[in-house]
Enzyme design. Structure first.
Site, PDB file in Angstrom:
ATOM      1  N   ASP A 123       0.819  -1.196   0.000  1.00  0.00           N
ATOM      2  CA  ASP A 123       0.000   0.000   0.000  1.00  0.00           C
ATOM      3  C   ASP A 123       0.857   1.253   0.000  1.00  0.00           C
ATOM      4  O   ASP A 123       2.069   1.195  -0.069  1.00  0.00           O
ATOM      5  CB  ASP A 123      -1.059  -0.021   1.098  1.00  0.00           C
ATOM      6  CG  ASP A 123      -0.512  -0.477   2.427  1.00  0.00           C
ATOM      7  OD1 ASP A 123      -1.254  -1.079   3.198  1.00  0.00           O
ATOM      8  OD2 ASP A 123       0.678  -0.236   2.680  1.00  0.00           O
ATOM      9  N   LYS A 144      -5.059   1.483  -3.533  1.00  0.00           N
ATOM     10  CA  LYS A 144      -6.111   2.072  -4.362  1.00  0.00           C
ATOM     11  C   LYS A 144      -6.568   1.074  -5.402  1.00  0.00           C
ATOM     12  O   LYS A 144      -5.756   0.348  -5.959  1.00  0.00           O
ATOM     13  CB  LYS A 144      -5.568   3.296  -5.092  1.00  0.00           C
ATOM     14  CG  LYS A 144      -5.721   4.558  -4.304  1.00  0.00           C
ATOM     15  CD  LYS A 144      -5.348   5.747  -5.158  1.00  0.00           C
ATOM     16  CE  LYS A 144      -5.154   6.975  -4.302  1.00  0.00           C
ATOM     17  NZ  LYS A 144      -3.959   7.725  -4.657  1.00  0.00           N
ATOM     18  N   MET A 255      -0.356   9.623  12.332  1.00  0.00           N
ATOM     19  CA  MET A 255      -1.671   9.967  11.747  1.00  0.00           C
ATOM     20  C   MET A 255      -2.291  11.148  12.498  1.00  0.00           C
ATOM     21  O   MET A 255      -3.492  11.176  12.724  1.00  0.00           O
ATOM     22  CB  MET A 255      -2.632   8.759  11.810  1.00  0.00           C
ATOM     23  CG  MET A 255      -2.132   7.553  11.046  1.00  0.00           C
ATOM     24  SD  MET A 255      -3.183   6.102  11.251  1.00  0.00           S
ATOM     25  CE  MET A 255      -2.658   5.512  12.840  1.00  0.00           C
TER      26      MET A 255
HETATM   27  N1  SAH Z   1       3.059   0.814  10.590  1.00  0.00           N
HETATM   28  C1  SAH Z   1       3.542   2.162  10.365  1.00  0.00           C
HETATM   29  C2  SAH Z   1       2.528   3.218  10.776  1.00  0.00           C
HETATM   30  C3  SAH Z   1       1.237   3.161  10.007  1.00  0.00           C
HETATM   31  S1  SAH Z   1       0.174   4.481  10.409  1.00  0.00           S
HETATM   32  C4  SAH Z   1       4.872   2.351  11.084  1.00  0.00           C
HETATM   33  O1  SAH Z   1       5.236   1.537  11.931  1.00  0.00           O
HETATM   34  O2  SAH Z   1       5.561   3.320  10.749  1.00  0.00           O
HETATM   35  C5  SAH Z   1       0.587   5.646   9.166  1.00  0.00           C
HETATM   36  C6  SAH Z   1       1.296   6.836   9.770  1.00  0.00           C
HETATM   37  O3  SAH Z   1       2.668   6.571   9.938  1.00  0.00           O
HETATM   38  C7  SAH Z   1       1.255   8.093   8.931  1.00  0.00           C
HETATM   39  O4  SAH Z   1       0.050   8.795   9.039  1.00  0.00           O
HETATM   40  C8  SAH Z   1       2.388   8.861   9.542  1.00  0.00           C
HETATM   41  O5  SAH Z   1       2.015   9.406  10.781  1.00  0.00           O
HETATM   42  C9  SAH Z   1       3.383   7.767   9.819  1.00  0.00           C
HETATM   43  N2  SAH Z   1       4.390   7.606   8.748  1.00  0.00           N
HETATM   44  C10 SAH Z   1       4.697   6.473   8.113  1.00  0.00           C
HETATM   45  N3  SAH Z   1       5.719   6.669   7.244  1.00  0.00           N
HETATM   46  C11 SAH Z   1       6.055   7.963   7.337  1.00  0.00           C
HETATM   47  C12 SAH Z   1       7.049   8.791   6.700  1.00  0.00           C
HETATM   48  N4  SAH Z   1       7.885   8.284   5.795  1.00  0.00           N
HETATM   49  N5  SAH Z   1       7.119  10.094   7.061  1.00  0.00           N
HETATM   50  C13 SAH Z   1       6.282  10.602   7.978  1.00  0.00           C
HETATM   51  N6  SAH Z   1       5.325   9.881   8.604  1.00  0.00           N
HETATM   52  C14 SAH Z   1       5.220   8.573   8.296  1.00  0.00           C
END
Ligand code: SAH
Length: 344
Positions: A123, A144, A255
């Protein structure tokens, strides 16, 4: 030839070794049949009660001799027999944490799993730009649909399970770590429920690595000895604001752009000081990475132009990053000065 028969409540005897018959059993059970098993032609102990006259006998080709007499008996008795091909090698699912998006933050396990995959479901937040160079698998974007609608979580689980049941080596690639707000637990449960072998390869979570990309350590000696990772998907309750503010450690929010105003106001109500430093790190490790630093009392205005994906950091550790940056800046300045003095 294709026959369509309603098997609901019908007794179906599936023959063949446990491994060979695994998928057929699932298919007939899914079709509503009452499934009985015969794993060897002479009736292995444990096969239990078998029906006198099954509605259908599904003979799975397990490569073993000795099934011919049973086939003849069925034909003589007028019991329909469906001969089923042996399934391919057992399919399985690997949930892979893809890290925050940088190639060098993929684990060795992730790279190996991608290399061995038949199909990869990924995704938006997974490091998908790199996929084609890491895997020759079929790459399926489940972030998507062609019509730009999100594929539902249930659909994703179904796709994974169906592909594995068809014998494929499935990788489900997720951003960060699969178990941090990644619905990894639900996907594992879906595989377990369908009898599909599943494993999880942890990833580098954005909760730690994205602050790091901005130079912010989530803990720092004598500054913060704990960090709490919070989902900002929905606003927190005042009780939660009070607990968070009372902890005194670093707060990391994923998020959190949509609920930033509620969070800042809630923490203020809970007694957190207005000059508590705060950072918003957008698009960590990606083109356009940007850090906005302000204070709890001013962040709403300062971050009004910020968008997802972003990680929020609230706590004194934000000042550590600033101090380090100034220090790094100062030493760069000094070495430039030294170099120009030497040249002179
Ligand atoms: N499983 C993921 C989190 C999923 S929730 C993890 O462990 O990182 C999705 C959120 O992760 C986004 O809304 C943002 O807050 C954060 N996120 C993930 N990758 C990011 C990136 N490269 N830069 C900034 N925020 C990121």
């Amino acid at each position: 030839m294709q026959l369509t028969i309603d098997l609901t409540g019908r007794e179906v005897l599936v023959t063949g070794s446990a491994t060979a018959a695994r998928q057929a059993v699932r298919r007939y059970e899914a079709a509503g049949a009452v499934v009985y098993r015969l794993s060897t032609p002479d009736g292995a102990p444990g096969d239990g009660h078998l029906p006198e006259r099954p509605f259908l006998v599904a003979m799975v080709d397990d490569g073993e001799p000795g099934w011919e007499p049973l086939l003849q008996r069925c034909l003589t008795a007028g019991i329909p027999v469906s001969t089923e091909p042996a399934p391919g090698p057992e399919g399985h699912v690997t949930l892979v944490g893809g890290g925050p998006g940088a190639l060098d933050l993929l684990t060795v396990g992730a790279v190996n799993a991608l290399r061995d995959a038949d199909v990869v479901f990924y995704d938006r937040l997974a490091p998908y730009q790199l996929l084609a160079s890491l895997s020759s698998a079929e790459l399926v974007d489940v972030g998507k649909k062609p019509g730009h609608h999100k594929v539902t979580q249930r659909d994703i689980e179904q796709l994974m399970v169906d592909s594995a049941l068809a014998g494929k080596n499935v990788v489900r690639l997720k951003g960060g770590d699969p178990y941090v707000f990644g619905r990894g637990g639900e996907e594992v449960a879906a595989c377990v429920a369908a009898g599909v072998p599943v494993r999880v390869i942890s990833g580098v979570t954005s909760a730690i690595s994205v602050p790091a990309a901005a130079g912010i350590p989530v803990t720092h000696r004598e500054v913060s000895h704990m960090f709490t990772v919070v989902s900002g998907h929905a606003p927190l309750t005042d009780k939660e604001h009070t607990h968070l503010a009372g902890l005194g450690g670093t707060i990391v929010v994923l998020m959190g752009i949509g609920t930033l105003p509620q969070l800042a106001a809630g923490l203020r109500r809970a007694g957190m000081k207005a000059d508590m430093p705060m950072a918003v790190v957008e698009r960590g490790y990606r083109p356009g990475q940007r850090t906005t630093i302000a204070e709890l009392g001013t962040i709403e205005t300062a971050a009004s132009g910020c968008s997802n994906p972003a990680v929020l950091v609230i706590g004194e550790v934000v000042r550590v990053a600033e101090a380090n940056r100034n220090h790094a800046g100062a030493s760069a300045e000094l070495s430039r000065l030294a170099a120009s003095l030497l040249e002179a």
